[in-house]
Design a protein around this motif. Structure first.
Motif, PDB file in Angstrom:
ATOM      1  N   LEU A 114       5.404  -4.982   6.110  1.00  0.00           N
ATOM      2  CA  LEU A 114       5.806  -4.870   4.655  1.00  0.00           C
ATOM      3  C   LEU A 114       5.141  -3.574   4.052  1.00  0.00           C
ATOM      4  O   LEU A 114       4.219  -3.175   4.136  1.00  0.00           O
ATOM      5  CB  LEU A 114       5.501  -6.169   3.735  1.00  0.00           C
ATOM      6  N   MET A 115       6.216  -2.738   3.495  1.00  0.00           N
ATOM      7  CA  MET A 115       5.692  -1.479   2.503  1.00  0.00           C
ATOM      8  C   MET A 115       6.124  -1.477   1.235  1.00  0.00           C
ATOM      9  O   MET A 115       7.162  -1.815   0.954  1.00  0.00           O
ATOM     10  CB  MET A 115       6.315  -0.085   3.325  1.00  0.00           C
ATOM     11  N   VAL A 116       5.061  -1.322   0.605  1.00  0.00           N
ATOM     12  CA  VAL A 116       5.670  -1.312  -1.146  1.00  0.00           C
ATOM     13  C   VAL A 116       4.579  -0.385  -1.908  1.00  0.00           C
ATOM     14  O   VAL A 116       3.656   0.090  -1.386  1.00  0.00           O
ATOM     15  CB  VAL A 116       5.021  -2.911  -1.629  1.00  0.00           C
ATOM     16  N   ALA A 117       4.851  -0.465  -3.030  1.00  0.00           N
ATOM     17  CA  ALA A 117       4.078   0.560  -4.128  1.00  0.00           C
ATOM     18  C   ALA A 117       3.746  -0.211  -5.141  1.00  0.00           C
ATOM     19  O   ALA A 117       4.427  -1.397  -5.355  1.00  0.00           O
ATOM     20  CB  ALA A 117       5.131   1.874  -4.466  1.00  0.00           C
ATOM     21  N   HIS A 118       2.594  -0.208  -5.805  1.00  0.00           N
ATOM     22  CA  HIS A 118       2.093  -0.871  -7.079  1.00  0.00           C
ATOM     23  C   HIS A 118       0.944  -0.318  -7.523  1.00  0.00           C
ATOM     24  O   HIS A 118       0.221   0.495  -6.854  1.00  0.00           O
ATOM     25  CB  HIS A 118       1.883  -2.568  -6.549  1.00  0.00           C
ATOM     26  N   SER A 119       0.457  -0.780  -8.815  1.00  0.00           N
ATOM     27  CA  SER A 119      -0.678  -0.568  -9.282  1.00  0.00           C
ATOM     28  C   SER A 119      -1.180  -1.817  -9.801  1.00  0.00           C
ATOM     29  O   SER A 119      -0.792  -2.752 -10.013  1.00  0.00           O
ATOM     30  CB  SER A 119      -0.450   0.382 -10.206  1.00  0.00           C
TER      31      SER A 119
END
Length: 132
Positions: A10-15
């Protein structure tokens, strides 16, 4: 207890919000190796825990709902720190929904539990385990 585990990524972006997260408060990417383990006390009539092909397919479906997305933009995660631990729970709960819907076959309804492990790296990971 018997178990089988299937794997995806799984590849995600987040903060994150909160000083505890330091520089990860800024938008960043995360790549996880995802292991989903299905458990039951006794094997089914085919002498398996669950069909590995169906388990792989359903994990892929759950991952597909999250992959290559900025989780900060997803309504389901509004106001939530999408920590590795929290994402493991989301994936396990979504797999449990698919088990209950019959997507992994009728005998999968007899599973005792699911655990999901998200590997952030070769030295750090988090797991969420739940009963069914």
């Amino acid at each position: 207890m018997f178990s089988i585990t299937v794997r995806d990524h799984l590849m995600v972006a987040h903060s994150f919000r909160g000083a505890v997260f330091g520089p990860a408060q800024r938008l960043h990417g995360a790549t996880y190796v995802v292991d989903a383990t299905f458990r039951r006390a006794d094997l089914d009539s085919d002498n398996i825990v669950v069909d590995i092909g169906l388990a792989t397919q359903e994990l892929g479906g759950v991952i597909g709902e999250l992959n290559y997305r900025n989780l900060d933009d997803e309504a389901a995660f509004a106001g939530i720190n999408t920590s590795t631990e929290a994402l493991a729970k989301v994936i396990a709960d979504r797999l449990a929904d698919r088990v209950q819907a019959g997507n992994l076959g009728e005998s999968a309804r007899e599973l005792a539990g699911i655990s999901v492990t998200l590997h952030e790296s070769h030295i750090a990971w988090a797991t969420y385990e739940r009963a069914l």
